[in-house]
Design a protein around this motif. Structure first.
Motif, PDB file in Angstrom:
ATOM      1  N   ASP A 111      65.398 -17.018  23.737  1.00 49.73           N
ATOM      2  CA  ASP A 111      65.161 -16.608  22.348  1.00 49.73           C
ATOM      3  C   ASP A 111      64.860 -17.799  21.436  1.00 49.73           C
ATOM      4  OD1 ASP A 111      67.636 -17.816  21.993  1.00 49.73           O
ATOM      5  OD2 ASP A 111      68.472 -16.186  20.793  1.00 49.73           O
ATOM      6  N   CYS A 112      64.142 -18.788  21.920  1.00 50.52           N
ATOM      7  CA  CYS A 112      63.739 -19.917  21.075  1.00 50.52           C
ATOM      8  C   CYS A 112      63.000 -19.358  19.858  1.00 50.52           C
ATOM      9  CB  CYS A 112      62.849 -20.873  21.857  1.00 50.52           C
ATOM     10  SG  CYS A 112      63.598 -21.478  23.388  1.00 50.52           S
ATOM     11  N   HIS A 113      63.560 -19.556  18.668  1.00 47.38           N
ATOM     12  CA  HIS A 113      63.132 -18.817  17.487  1.00 47.38           C
ATOM     13  C   HIS A 113      61.721 -19.168  17.013  1.00 47.38           C
ATOM     14  CE1 HIS A 113      67.107 -17.453  17.659  1.00 47.38           C
ATOM     15  NE2 HIS A 113      67.537 -17.715  16.435  1.00 47.38           N
ATOM     16  N   PHE A 114      61.169 -20.259  17.520  1.00 45.36           N
ATOM     17  CA  PHE A 114      59.840 -20.709  17.128  1.00 45.36           C
ATOM     18  C   PHE A 114      58.756 -20.187  18.061  1.00 45.36           C
ATOM     19  CE2 PHE A 114      62.020 -23.806  19.783  1.00 45.36           C
ATOM     20  CZ  PHE A 114      61.156 -23.921  20.855  1.00 45.36           C
ATOM     21  N   CYS A 115      59.126 -19.574  19.168  1.00 42.78           N
ATOM     22  CA  CYS A 115      58.204 -19.371  20.285  1.00 42.78           C
ATOM     23  C   CYS A 115      57.734 -17.923  20.406  1.00 42.78           C
ATOM     24  CB  CYS A 115      58.853 -19.817  21.592  1.00 42.78           C
ATOM     25  SG  CYS A 115      57.712 -19.761  22.993  1.00 42.78           S
ATOM     26  N   SER A 116      56.416 -17.751  20.347  1.00 44.13           N
ATOM     27  CA  SER A 116      55.842 -16.407  20.466  1.00 44.13           C
ATOM     28  C   SER A 116      55.812 -15.915  21.907  1.00 44.13           C
ATOM     29  CB  SER A 116      54.418 -16.407  19.900  1.00 44.13           C
ATOM     30  OG  SER A 116      53.588 -17.325  20.587  1.00 44.13           O
ATOM     31  N   GLN A 117      56.220 -16.771  22.863  1.00 48.58           N
ATOM     32  CA  GLN A 117      56.236 -16.350  24.258  1.00 48.58           C
ATOM     33  C   GLN A 117      57.547 -15.676  24.665  1.00 48.58           C
ATOM     34  OE1 GLN A 117      54.023 -18.562  27.237  1.00 48.58           O
ATOM     35  NE2 GLN A 117      54.128 -20.354  25.898  1.00 48.58           N
ATOM     36  N   SER A 118      58.505 -15.646  23.752  1.00 48.45           N
ATOM     37  CA  SER A 118      59.758 -14.972  24.055  1.00 48.45           C
ATOM     38  C   SER A 118      59.527 -13.468  24.194  1.00 48.45           C
ATOM     39  CB  SER A 118      60.784 -15.231  22.956  1.00 48.45           C
ATOM     40  OG  SER A 118      61.942 -14.436  23.156  1.00 48.45           O
ATOM     41  N   GLY A 119      60.049 -12.896  25.261  1.00 49.31           N
ATOM     42  CA  GLY A 119      59.952 -11.455  25.446  1.00 49.31           C
ATOM     43  C   GLY A 119      60.901 -10.683  24.553  1.00 49.31           C
ATOM     44  N   LEU A 120      61.742 -11.387  23.792  1.00 49.88           N
ATOM     45  CA  LEU A 120      62.720 -10.736  22.924  1.00 49.88           C
ATOM     46  C   LEU A 120      62.183 -10.469  21.528  1.00 49.88           C
ATOM     47  CD1 LEU A 120      65.874 -12.831  23.922  1.00 49.88           C
ATOM     48  CD2 LEU A 120      65.070 -10.683  24.901  1.00 49.88           C
ATOM     49  N   PHE A 121      60.994 -11.023  21.205  1.00 52.16           N
ATOM     50  CA  PHE A 121      60.435 -10.888  19.869  1.00 52.16           C
ATOM     51  C   PHE A 121      59.206  -9.986  19.893  1.00 52.16           C
ATOM     52  CE2 PHE A 121      61.917 -15.542  19.584  1.00 52.16           C
ATOM     53  CZ  PHE A 121      63.222 -15.145  19.353  1.00 52.16           C
ATOM     54  N   ASP A 122      58.909  -9.430  18.730  1.00 58.40           N
ATOM     55  CA  ASP A 122      57.750  -8.556  18.599  1.00 58.40           C
ATOM     56  C   ASP A 122      56.533  -9.393  18.219  1.00 58.40           C
ATOM     57  OD1 ASP A 122      56.161  -6.322  18.442  1.00 58.40           O
ATOM     58  OD2 ASP A 122      56.766  -5.822  16.396  1.00 58.40           O
ATOM     59  N   SER A 123      56.113 -10.256  19.130  1.00 58.63           N
ATOM     60  CA  SER A 123      54.952 -11.110  18.898  1.00 58.63           C
ATOM     61  C   SER A 123      53.766 -10.566  19.687  1.00 58.63           C
ATOM     62  CB  SER A 123      55.251 -12.542  19.329  1.00 58.63           C
ATOM     63  OG  SER A 123      55.353 -12.627  20.732  1.00 58.63           O
ATOM     64  N   PRO A 124      52.541 -10.974  19.332  1.00 58.03           N
ATOM     65  CA  PRO A 124      51.354 -10.428  20.005  1.00 58.03           C
ATOM     66  C   PRO A 124      51.094 -11.015  21.389  1.00 58.03           C
ATOM     67  CG  PRO A 124      50.704 -11.987  18.301  1.00 58.03           C
ATOM     68  CD  PRO A 124      52.183 -11.797  18.160  1.00 58.03           C
ATOM     69  N   VAL A 125      51.869 -12.015  21.810  1.00 59.99           N
ATOM     70  CA  VAL A 125      51.641 -12.642  23.105  1.00 59.99           C
ATOM     71  C   VAL A 125      52.170 -11.749  24.216  1.00 59.99           C
ATOM     72  CG1 VAL A 125      52.176 -14.626  24.573  1.00 59.99           C
ATOM     73  CG2 VAL A 125      51.678 -14.961  22.142  1.00 59.99           C
ATOM     74  N   PRO A 182      54.224 -21.625  12.311  1.00 57.32           N
ATOM     75  CA  PRO A 182      54.981 -20.364  12.315  1.00 57.32           C
ATOM     76  C   PRO A 182      54.179 -19.235  12.962  1.00 57.32           C
ATOM     77  CG  PRO A 182      55.074 -21.431  10.167  1.00 57.32           C
ATOM     78  CD  PRO A 182      54.033 -22.147  10.956  1.00 57.32           C
ATOM     79  N   ARG A 183      54.774 -18.612  13.979  1.00 56.66           N
ATOM     80  CA  ARG A 183      54.069 -17.573  14.729  1.00 56.66           C
ATOM     81  C   ARG A 183      54.533 -16.185  14.328  1.00 56.66           C
ATOM     82  NH1 ARG A 183      50.266 -19.494  14.801  1.00 56.66           N
ATOM     83  NH2 ARG A 183      49.396 -18.026  16.327  1.00 56.66           N
ATOM     84  N   PRO A 184      53.590 -15.253  14.176  1.00 56.07           N
ATOM     85  CA  PRO A 184      53.942 -13.881  13.797  1.00 56.07           C
ATOM     86  C   PRO A 184      54.907 -13.252  14.808  1.00 56.07           C
ATOM     87  CG  PRO A 184      51.562 -14.239  13.656  1.00 56.07           C
ATOM     88  CD  PRO A 184      52.136 -15.452  14.317  1.00 56.07           C
ATOM     89  N   GLY A 185      55.890 -12.546  14.273  1.00 59.18           N
ATOM     90  CA  GLY A 185      56.829 -11.838  15.124  1.00 59.18           C
ATOM     91  C   GLY A 185      58.027 -12.639  15.563  1.00 59.18           C
ATOM     92  N   THR A 186      58.043 -13.935  15.265  1.00 57.60           N
ATOM     93  CA  THR A 186      59.198 -14.769  15.625  1.00 57.60           C
ATOM     94  C   THR A 186      60.140 -14.895  14.432  1.00 57.60           C
ATOM     95  OG1 THR A 186      58.185 -16.867  14.911  1.00 57.60           O
ATOM     96  CG2 THR A 186      57.711 -16.108  17.165  1.00 57.60           C
ATOM     97  N   PRO A 187      61.401 -15.260  14.662  1.00 57.36           N
ATOM     98  CA  PRO A 187      62.336 -15.419  13.549  1.00 57.36           C
ATOM     99  C   PRO A 187      61.919 -16.483  12.535  1.00 57.36           C
ATOM    100  CG  PRO A 187      63.541 -15.196  15.602  1.00 57.36           C
ATOM    101  CD  PRO A 187      62.090 -15.336  15.979  1.00 57.36           C
ATOM    102  N   LEU A 188      61.043 -17.411  12.918  1.00 54.32           N
ATOM    103  CA  LEU A 188      60.608 -18.474  12.008  1.00 54.32           C
ATOM    104  C   LEU A 188      59.216 -18.220  11.433  1.00 54.32           C
ATOM    105  CD1 LEU A 188      61.901 -21.683  13.864  1.00 54.32           C
ATOM    106  CD2 LEU A 188      62.916 -20.516  11.900  1.00 54.32           C
ATOM    107  N   GLU A 189      58.753 -16.973  11.499  1.00 55.77           N
ATOM    108  CA  GLU A 189      57.388 -16.696  11.044  1.00 55.77           C
ATOM    109  C   GLU A 189      57.190 -16.977   9.553  1.00 55.77           C
ATOM    110  OE1 GLU A 189      56.142 -12.641  11.282  1.00 55.77           O
ATOM    111  OE2 GLU A 189      58.125 -11.847  10.803  1.00 55.77           O
ATOM    112  N   ASN A 190      58.266 -16.945   8.765  1.00 55.86           N
ATOM    113  CA  ASN A 190      58.149 -17.181   7.320  1.00 55.86           C
ATOM    114  C   ASN A 190      58.643 -18.564   6.904  1.00 55.86           C
ATOM    115  OD1 ASN A 190      57.143 -14.521   6.776  1.00 55.86           O
ATOM    116  ND2 ASN A 190      59.236 -13.746   6.993  1.00 55.86           N
ATOM    117  N   GLN A 191      58.845 -19.438   7.863  1.00 50.53           N
ATOM    118  CA  GLN A 191      59.397 -20.753   7.555  1.00 50.53           C
ATOM    119  C   GLN A 191      58.454 -21.589   6.685  1.00 50.53           C
ATOM    120  OE1 GLN A 191      62.384 -22.163   8.070  1.00 50.53           O
ATOM    121  NE2 GLN A 191      61.623 -23.965   6.985  1.00 50.53           N
ATOM    122  N   GLY A 192      57.168 -21.439   6.863  1.00 44.23           N
ATOM    123  CA  GLY A 192      56.223 -22.251   6.104  1.00 44.23           C
ATOM    124  C   GLY A 192      55.842 -23.494   6.871  1.00 44.23           C
TER     125      GLY A 192
END
Length: 352
Positions: free
Chosen positions: A91-105, A259-269
């Motif tokens: 669950d690395c919060h920066f990573c869109s490759q996590s299967g735990l997040f709703d990212s497009p990857v 910041p990647r869409p769907g990750t916990p850090l998507e709004n970090q800036g």
């Protein structure tokens, strides 16, 4: 202009004595790092990261001189490719490759011919290093067998060093990779020990550190990097640089949060470009002899001008082309810039 002149120019008279005193760290670093070859301490790095904008050119010039004296003028060029993208259980919060997040990857596997083709294309750019990456907690038997086959095929057809980044390893896996001729292993600390639980919860900082130490003990070069701009404080940024310096990796890739869409850090800036340049100077002054590589996020954080300033501010290695899930600069843009700056590309060296 000499380093001393740049420092002096930064130390113009001011009514704020404390502001003038803040530049003393550059004079200290000139003697301690450039002349004596001793990296700055964590407390000293906080001072560098806190320098005002007008002192930034002097800090970058000093970092560049440190790089030239202690690393030489060559710049190492590397390409990377993912053999397995997406679906990672961590669950690395920066990573869109996590299967735990709703990212497009989504999960994708490359076959061996595609890896060989990518290695050839990477070598054609003048790169000396080709890194095979997998989005996994650690490799299973299937992945290790694929890596072995890929390494053999690439070595048969391409004259290039092979690196791997496959997550956390067992001692057996470390020994296997070393025996197969893997030149370098990448396993990033990412952030400071004190901030790590804010970024990853499915594994610990200590688990990452254990893999790093095993890699070094096996004789492979260790590539261990940083991802900055995730909300950490300047003190924690300095902490990370000091912790990397203590680990003594061969190479430190510097990533800046994209910041990647769907990750916990998507709004970090996106990190401020001048803060990123201060970080480049600080990491070089913490590790005068380490390969310091431009990596992900620099295109957004620094742009073309900032990329140039970083190359003249302590950077001595570059990832060319695209990254794992984000676009990078065209390889030709980076290679042309190196030519323009009279920076020779490092020749292939087989160390294993």
């Amino acid at each position: 202009m000499t380093i001393q002149a740049n420092i002096a120019a930064s130390e113009k008279p001011s009514d704020e004595t404390s502001n003038n005193a803040s530049y003393d760290i550059l004079a200290t670093a000139h003697q301690q790092v450039l002349e004596d070859g001793v990296g700055l301490t964590q407390a000293q790095l906080v001072e560098v990261l806190s320098l005002p904008d007008e002192a930034l050119p002097a800090a970058l010039q000093l970092a560049h001189e440190v790089r030239l004296r202690h690393c030489g003028e060559d710049v190492e060029v590397e390409g990377i490719i993912s053999i397995k993208t997406g679906g990672c259980p961590e669950d690395c919060h920066f990573c869109s490759q996590s299967g735990l997040f709703d990212s497009p990857v989504r999960g994708v596997w490359l076959d061996i011919p595609e890896l060989v083709k990518a290695a050839k294309e990477t070598a054609a750019t003048g790169a000396t290093e080709f890194c095979i990456v997998a989005a996994v907690r650690g490799p299973d038997i299937k992945l290790m067998n694929q890596i072995k086959f890929a390494i053999d095929r690439i070595h048969e057809e391409v004259d290039i060093n092979i690196a791997c980044s496959l997550g956390m390893l067992t001692q057996r896996q470390v020994d296997q990779l070393a025996s197969w001729g893997v030149h370098r292993y990448n396993h990033n600390l990412e952030t400071a020990r004190s901030y790590f639980p804010e970024v990853v919860t499915t594994h610990s900082y200590e688990e990452r550190l254990e893999t790093c130490n095993m890699v070094k003990a096996a004789g492979m070069e260790l590539c261990c990097g940083a991802l900055i701009g995730m909300g950490e404080s300047l003190e924690q940024r300095a902490e990370l640089a000091a912790q990397l310096a203590a680990l003594e990796p061969h190479e430190v890739p510097l990533n800046f949060l994209n910041p990647r869409p769907g990750t916990p850090l998507e709004n970090q800036g996106i990190m401020d470009g001048k803060d990123a340049l201060r970080a480049i100077a600080a990491f070089r002054l913490a590790m005068p002899r380490t390969v310091l590589r431009y990596a992900g996020g620099r295109e957004l954080t620094l742009g073309d001008l900032g990329t140039r300033e970083g190359l003249m501010g302590g950077i001595n290695a570059v990832i060319v082309g695209n990254y794992l899930t984000t676009l990078g600069r065209p390889a030709t843009a980076d290679l042309n810039l190196l030519v323009e700056l009279n920076m020779p590309i490092k020749e292939l060296q087989q160390t294993l």
